[in-house]
Design a protein around this motif. Sequence first.
Motif, mmCIF file in Angstrom:
data_model
loop_
_atom_site.group_PDB
_atom_site.id
_atom_site.type_symbol
_atom_site.label_atom_id
_atom_site.label_comp_id
_atom_site.label_asym_id
_atom_site.label_seq_id
_atom_site.Cartn_x
_atom_site.Cartn_y
_atom_site.Cartn_z
ATOM 1 N N VAL A 151 0.818 -1.217 0.000
ATOM 2 C CA VAL A 151 0.000 0.000 0.000
ATOM 3 C C VAL A 151 0.855 1.273 0.000
ATOM 4 O O VAL A 151 1.768 1.425 0.801
ATOM 5 N N GLU A 152 0.556 2.159 -0.953
ATOM 6 C CA GLU A 152 1.113 3.520 -1.006
ATOM 7 C C GLU A 152 -0.084 4.420 -1.271
ATOM 8 O O GLU A 152 -0.663 4.376 -2.355
ATOM 9 N N ILE A 153 -0.451 5.229 -0.317
ATOM 10 C CA ILE A 153 -1.668 6.030 -0.475
ATOM 11 C C ILE A 153 -1.319 7.339 -1.177
ATOM 12 O O ILE A 153 -0.523 8.127 -0.667
ATOM 13 N N PRO A 154 -1.914 7.573 -2.356
ATOM 14 C CA PRO A 154 -1.597 8.818 -3.064
ATOM 15 C C PRO A 154 -2.111 10.013 -2.261
ATOM 16 O O PRO A 154 -3.295 10.106 -1.941
ATOM 17 N N GLY A 155 -1.190 10.916 -1.921
ATOM 18 C CA GLY A 155 -1.548 12.066 -1.092
ATOM 19 C C GLY A 155 -2.638 12.905 -1.724
ATOM 20 O O GLY A 155 -3.552 13.378 -1.054
ATOM 21 N N ARG A 156 -2.566 13.077 -3.037
ATOM 22 C CA ARG A 156 -3.528 13.956 -3.697
ATOM 23 C C ARG A 156 -4.932 13.351 -3.672
ATOM 24 O O ARG A 156 -5.920 14.066 -3.489
ATOM 25 N N LEU A 157 -5.008 12.036 -3.825
ATOM 26 C CA LEU A 157 -6.314 11.364 -3.739
ATOM 27 C C LEU A 157 -6.908 11.558 -2.351
ATOM 28 O O LEU A 157 -8.072 11.923 -2.199
ATOM 29 N N LEU A 158 -6.082 11.315 -1.331
ATOM 30 C CA LEU A 158 -6.589 11.433 0.042
ATOM 31 C C LEU A 158 -6.981 12.876 0.344
ATOM 32 O O LEU A 158 -8.026 13.141 0.947
ATOM 33 N N PHE A 159 -6.152 13.816 -0.103
ATOM 34 C CA PHE A 159 -6.417 15.238 0.108
ATOM 35 C C PHE A 159 -7.762 15.620 -0.506
ATOM 36 O O PHE A 159 -8.606 16.241 0.133
ATOM 37 N N GLY A 160 -7.960 15.216 -1.745
ATOM 38 C CA GLY A 160 -9.177 15.597 -2.451
ATOM 39 C C GLY A 160 -10.417 14.879 -1.947
ATOM 40 O O GLY A 160 -11.536 15.352 -2.147
ATOM 41 N N SER A 161 -10.217 13.751 -1.277
ATOM 42 C CA SER A 161 -11.360 12.918 -0.873
ATOM 43 C C SER A 161 -12.019 13.381 0.417
ATOM 44 O O SER A 161 -13.171 13.029 0.680
ATOM 45 N N HIS A 162 -11.296 14.129 1.237
ATOM 46 C CA HIS A 162 -11.792 14.487 2.575
ATOM 47 C C HIS A 162 -12.097 13.265 3.437
ATOM 48 O O HIS A 162 -12.928 13.341 4.347
ATOM 49 N N VAL A 163 -11.456 12.157 3.119
ATOM 50 C CA VAL A 163 -11.701 10.935 3.891
ATOM 51 C C VAL A 163 -10.690 10.853 5.037
ATOM 52 O O VAL A 163 -9.507 11.116 4.834
ATOM 53 N N ALA A 164 -11.164 10.519 6.209
ATOM 54 C CA ALA A 164 -10.278 10.309 7.355
ATOM 55 C C ALA A 164 -9.863 8.849 7.399
ATOM 56 O O ALA A 164 -10.688 7.959 7.204
ATOM 57 N N LEU A 165 -8.579 8.633 7.634
ATOM 58 C CA LEU A 165 -8.008 7.274 7.667
ATOM 59 C C LEU A 165 -7.524 6.970 9.068
ATOM 60 O O LEU A 165 -6.744 7.741 9.627
ATOM 61 N N HIS A 166 -7.930 5.831 9.579
ATOM 62 C CA HIS A 166 -7.390 5.421 10.869
ATOM 63 C C HIS A 166 -7.362 3.902 10.922
ATOM 64 O O HIS A 166 -8.298 3.251 10.474
ATOM 65 N N GLY A 167 -6.300 3.356 11.475
ATOM 66 C CA GLY A 167 -6.226 1.913 11.551
ATOM 67 C C GLY A 167 -4.933 1.445 12.150
ATOM 68 O O GLY A 167 -4.293 2.154 12.920
ATOM 69 N N GLY A 168 -4.556 0.234 11.766
ATOM 70 C CA GLY A 168 -3.350 -0.380 12.312
ATOM 71 C C GLY A 168 -3.710 -1.625 13.097
ATOM 72 O O GLY A 168 -4.867 -2.071 13.087
ATOM 73 N N PRO A 169 -2.710 -2.184 13.784
ATOM 74 C CA PRO A 169 -2.976 -3.378 14.597
ATOM 75 C C PRO A 169 -3.995 -3.014 15.686
ATOM 76 O O PRO A 169 -3.802 -2.052 16.426
ATOM 77 N N ALA A 170 -5.054 -3.768 15.748
ATOM 78 C CA ALA A 170 -6.165 -3.391 16.639
ATOM 79 C C ALA A 170 -5.771 -3.480 18.110
ATOM 80 O O ALA A 170 -5.128 -4.441 18.525
ATOM 81 N N PRO A 171 -6.173 -2.483 18.893
ATOM 82 C CA PRO A 171 -5.982 -2.561 20.348
ATOM 83 C C PRO A 171 -7.070 -3.448 20.958
ATOM 84 O O PRO A 171 -7.983 -2.976 21.637
ATOM 85 N N VAL A 172 -6.928 -4.740 20.672
ATOM 86 C CA VAL A 172 -7.957 -5.712 21.074
ATOM 87 C C VAL A 172 -8.207 -5.646 22.580
ATOM 88 O O VAL A 172 -9.339 -5.754 23.049
ATOM 89 N N ARG A 173 -7.134 -5.427 23.337
ATOM 90 C CA ARG A 173 -7.266 -5.405 24.800
ATOM 91 C C ARG A 173 -8.312 -4.389 25.259
ATOM 92 O O ARG A 173 -9.002 -4.602 26.262
ATOM 93 N N ARG A 174 -8.431 -3.265 24.514
ATOM 94 C CA ARG A 174 -9.408 -2.233 24.885
ATOM 95 C C ARG A 174 -10.830 -2.800 24.912
ATOM 96 O O ARG A 174 -11.650 -2.432 25.736
#
Lengths: 338, 338
Positions: free
Chosen positions: B267-290
Amino acid sequence: MRGVVMHAAGDVRVEDLPMPTVTEPTDAVIRLAATCVCGSDLWPYRGADEIRRPRPMGHEYVGIVEAVGSDVMTVKPGDFVVGSFIASDNTCEICRSGYQSGCVHRVGMSGAQAEYLRVPLADGTLVATPGQPEAELVPSLLAASDVLGTGWFAAAAAQAGPGKTVAVVGDGAVGLLGVLAAREMGAERIIAFSRHADRQALAREFGATDIVTERGDDGAAVVKEMTHGLGAHSVIEAVGTQEAMLQAINSTRAGGHVGFVGVSHDVEIPGRLLFGSHVALHGGPAPVRRYLPELIDLIRQRRIDPGKVFDLALPLEDAAEAYRAMDERRAIKALLQV
Amino acid sequence: MRGVVMHAAGDVRVEDLPMPTVTEPTDAVIRLAATCVCGSDLWPYRGADEIRRPRPMGHEYVGIVEAVGSDVMTVKPGDFVVGSFIASDNTCEICRSGYQSGCVHRVGMSGAQAEYLRVPLADGTLVATPGQPEAELVPSLLAASDVLGTGWFAAAAAQAGPGKTVAVVGDGAVGLLGVLAAREMGAERIIAFSRHADRQALAREFGATDIVTERGDDGAAVVKEMTHGLGAHSVIEAVGTQEAMLQAINSTRAGGHVGFVGVSHDVEIPGRLLFGSHVALHGGPAPVRRYLPELIDLIRQRRIDPGKVFDLALPLEDAAEAYRAMDERRAIKALLQV
């Protein structure tokens, strides 16, 4: 009327242009009170964006309504108005969710570095001030139309707030106003990255508690050191380069937020870095319209003075010098008197 | 004791391994009640991750505490416990903010496909069930240790909730449990991308209201069509490829959220796509313990039955066949009986 046109990289001219008129019933035409040069105007000026044909410049504006179309209800001739760099209907589902810059009917503004400007979707785009503002407030109201609104969105997207440590990548007008926004949102500690004495001073005036001169990985390492190895809770990215984006992500703690508003140019975010970082990314063209009523109010109360980012004011006719001064970093931001 | 070791891509063996022991005062050793093969185990199995030396496999586990170190306070021998795939102290600032998978003392777990497992930081990692669970609940509790917790985090990161349309990219166990999580969080409409009848059926059982068989840009276009051209409010990315990430971003409306939990590979997220999309990205290894206390509670109340993702159960000795079945997509997820 007179207006600024960019013909090629480095070639900015003030020319006679057709007088804009109301062409749609939802249009307004405004007579500019002031306009300015944006950091993003420097991308084409420096050759980083292609210019295929002469481009009327400018998307930051305040002024007096001169004429409105038959459907316009909320502003009338004589009103002093502040707009934003993307015209929006402010009624679609995306607008109502607060993302007017993603409006389904959005129109990107241009041609605001001029004496007059046609504003589409006037009801959804323009906000009238209560009465005519005093002259000394005009620069701050002008800042609200883009750089303040953008810094504000960046701080909100980065979830700046009480108890938070906020770091700001980029010491242009947007970054500096991101500092101001973070302070207004109650941030406890605000770290500004800057190597320029004048910008450092303004950052401190706007609320920065710390200045970091290192950049890139070194800059991120300093922020980590300053935060017990964790990183800042909230980081504003107000440049738009790969180095700045990586610096922002690497300065942020797990579970922290990057608000990015620098217009992305060469940015490719490595998925694995983002995945491992637990950093949330949010940004894009700021929905300035969302914040305008609040920002106008804060300015009128003289609670904030974002107009301080204008350290150069020139007549519209001298636009070429305004571009040069910003390009050479002799000015943070240049206001054009109309 | 017996345990699963991967020697090379496609080469999984069950071997005699040293019995794990308490080596730190914060350790526990547990006797596995059940374990399983993870979708992420297929990356090295398929040669996408390099294997430099034989690797003990497995990071999903439930079992009975066999022994604890002298500092362990919250679990004791005989307790039935659920852990997560990253050991955490659950006391550092990052843990307290809910990002235990980013704990400053985190330890990635491995070797859980075995009869016994050493769990570091036992107090911060393990959650004991009240009493011994009934056998029929064991698969669901096992699911909580990774795939359910991961789907739950993805849905939370995507801000699934009442009134929202949620789309889910990836029809593996995590994606399917993302559907379940979105339903539990009150989502109004849940669109599952899937081309496999068995997975489509389980997605519907878990709460999907719509199934989309198109992928990539075509899949995103279908979601846009289904949402008046806007896109979903919340999108879960549970694959980890460039195609899946772009499909997720392009399926999301301006101001919407992507929760990404597929382990990023190309995965390489194109900055311009993300910028123009107004989409918020959040993730990663889940904090399952929470989420473990809440998830254990929902499972014990029989409100959710995430164990249904296990459509194959084999003795630990048959681990190689479990890997093959998942690799060939004959099984959604394989449980290993210990």
